[in-house]
Enzyme design. Structure first.
Site, short mmCIF file in Angstrom:
data_model
loop_
_atom_site.label_atom_id
_atom_site.label_comp_id
_atom_site.label_asym_id
_atom_site.label_seq_id
_atom_site.Cartn_x
_atom_site.Cartn_y
_atom_site.Cartn_z
N ASP A 84 24.73 -26.00 -18.45
CA ASP A 84 25.59 -25.47 -19.52
C ASP A 84 26.51 -24.34 -19.07
OD1 ASP A 84 23.18 -24.00 -19.20
OD2 ASP A 84 23.41 -23.07 -21.15
N GLU A 144 20.58 -23.44 -20.81
CA GLU A 144 19.82 -22.32 -20.25
C GLU A 144 20.23 -21.02 -20.94
OE1 GLU A 144 18.57 -18.97 -18.35
OE2 GLU A 144 20.69 -19.48 -18.19
N GLU A 145 21.49 -20.99 -21.39
CA GLU A 145 22.07 -19.73 -21.88
C GLU A 145 21.76 -19.44 -23.35
OE1 GLU A 145 23.39 -17.68 -19.92
OE2 GLU A 145 24.40 -18.72 -18.27
N HIS A 372 28.26 -13.81 -15.55
CA HIS A 372 28.81 -13.67 -16.91
C HIS A 372 30.09 -12.84 -16.95
CE1 HIS A 372 24.83 -14.87 -19.10
NE2 HIS A 372 25.01 -15.54 -17.97
ZN LIG Z 1 23.85 -16.99 -17.28
ZN LIG Z 2 22.62 -18.83 -15.05
#
Ligand SMILES: [Zn+2]
Ligand SMILES: [Zn+2]
Length: 401
Positions: A84, A144-145, A372
């Site tokens: 993702d 995952e996020e 990020h």
């Molecule tokens: Zn991340």
């Molecule tokens: Zn990651």
């Protein structure tokens, strides 16, 4: 894994490298948010079918590919990649050729690299199927996020247990290590990221008459400062803990006292009990401050992923395989755990496993920003090492050691 085989595989990775880059860039240009990775999943399923894999789809997005090796054995090893992207508006001239085509969505955590990596490993493992002992399970994990985390849903779905998985490995790109390097440690590696939302309710009014109102902006200001003391004055200094408020929203004009202010943040720890202590102390502080001023509050706590804790045996194996394939000097021992979280932790609650960092930082590729960051990038050469180690782990059998 014999030396000849090692050489052959290293050469094969060089040959497919342009393809790895192409896949990575394709994924990068078409990022999808957590739980919405439909296009990515179709692409993966199609490609894996093309390679001759048996593919399962236990969740709406993501998929699991299974390869039975030519050497009969009960051994089942799983390799995991997350697929993702993040809700970030991407920036960065180093990525200008393949910037995200989707507004406000971008692969700024390297999951495009992880996915391309595992797909590359899938291709090579299929070619060397006869050398594999037992079964290899490739986990292309969604979300995952985002809580509750695709890792949680997959590990609780029972499919990996049904496939008989005995050990699991995953990796993350790291801007703090060079391409060609990996870094790992046994024990606690990544923190437990819990999330919270605080809403401070006051009483709106004219900015010039604060005595007639209850100002939630002032109360929020007090809380931002006071909540840091929860960590420094209530938690044992030998227990790592971080509290960050990452978002604050309230008010509409320079001369209006608003009704409410909302703050969102995260608490990082390595221990559920420490997190629980912080949560309780936070709530007491919020209650005391708001009520003393005549306001009220709402405090919402979302339990995050558990901490990533690497199993001693699988970590030893990972290090042994990596040292042999890329050289002793290229395998760094991490000293301090990092406070970022990862839902790989859920698999580790069910199976012994190791999560490691794949060096992807370099000046020339502009890979100097943290995860990020809108300019986050990963040096694509990292994939050569990534594929090699994943393939090495799958081909490694205990007789080699
Ligand atoms: Zn991340
Ligand atoms: Zn990651």
């Amino acid at each position: 894994m014999t030396e000849t085989l090692e050489k052959e595989i290293t050469q094969r990775i060089e040959q497919i490298y342009p393809e790895l880059v192409q896949t990575r860039r394709k994924l990068h240009q078409e990022p999808e948010l957590s739980f919405y990775e439909f296009q990515t999943t179709s692409f993966l399923v199609e490609t894996l079918h093309g390679y001759g894999y048996e593919v399962h789809q236990p969740l709406e997005t993501g998929c699991i590919a299974v390869l039975k090796g030519g050497k009969k054995s009960d051994r089942v090893i799983a390799l995991r990649a997350d697929i993702d992207a993040l809700p970030i508006q991407e920036e960065g001239e180093h990525k200008s050729e393949f910037l995200s085509r989707r507004n406000g969505v971008a692969h700024c955590c390297g999951h495009d690299v992880h996915t391309s990596n595992l797909l590359g490993a899938a291709k090579i493992l299929k070619e060397y199927k006869d050398d594999i002992e037992g079964t290899v399970v490739l986990v292309f994990q969604p979300a995952e996020e985002k809580l509750p985390g695709g890792g949680r849903l997959l590990s609780e779905s029972g499919i990996l247990q049904k496939l008989g998985v005995q050990e699991i490995y995953g990796l993350h790109t790291s801007p703090y290590h060079q391409p060609g390097e990996v870094a790992v440690k046994s024990g606690p590696l990544m923190a437990r990221p819990d999330e919270f939302t605080i809403t401070v309710f006051g009483k709106g009014g004219h900015a010039a008459a604060p005595h007639m109102a209850v100002d939630p902006v002032v109360l929020s200001g007090q809380l931002i400062t006071l909540l840091q003391s929860v960590i420094t004055r209530h938690i044992n200094p030998t227990d790592p803990a971080v509290l960050t408020i990452g978002k604050i929203e309230g008010g509409s004009a320079h001369n209006v006292i608003p009704e409410k202010v909302e703050m969102k943040g995260t608490v990082r720890t390595f221990d559920r009990e420490v997190a629980e202590k912080i949560r309780m102390q936070m709530e007491q502080t919020i209650k005391a401050v708001t009520e003393a001023a005549g306001g009220s509050y709402d405090f919402n706590w979302d339990e995050g992923y558990p901490a990533v804790v690497n199993d001693a045996d699988t970590t030893e194996k990972m290090k042994r395989v990596a040292r042999r394939l890329i050289g002793v000097k290229q395998v760094t021992e991490i000293e301090d755990p990092v406070m970022a979280g990862e839902d790989f932790a859920f698999y580790q609650e069910h199976f012994p496993g190791t999560f490691f960092f794949l060096g992807s930082g370099s000046e020339e590729s502009g890979s100097v920003y943290s995860w990020h960051h809108p300019r986050y990038n990963a040096d694509e050469r990292a994939m050569k090492t990534g594929v090699l180690i994943l393939v090495g782990l799958a081909l490694d059998s205990s007789d080699d050691s």
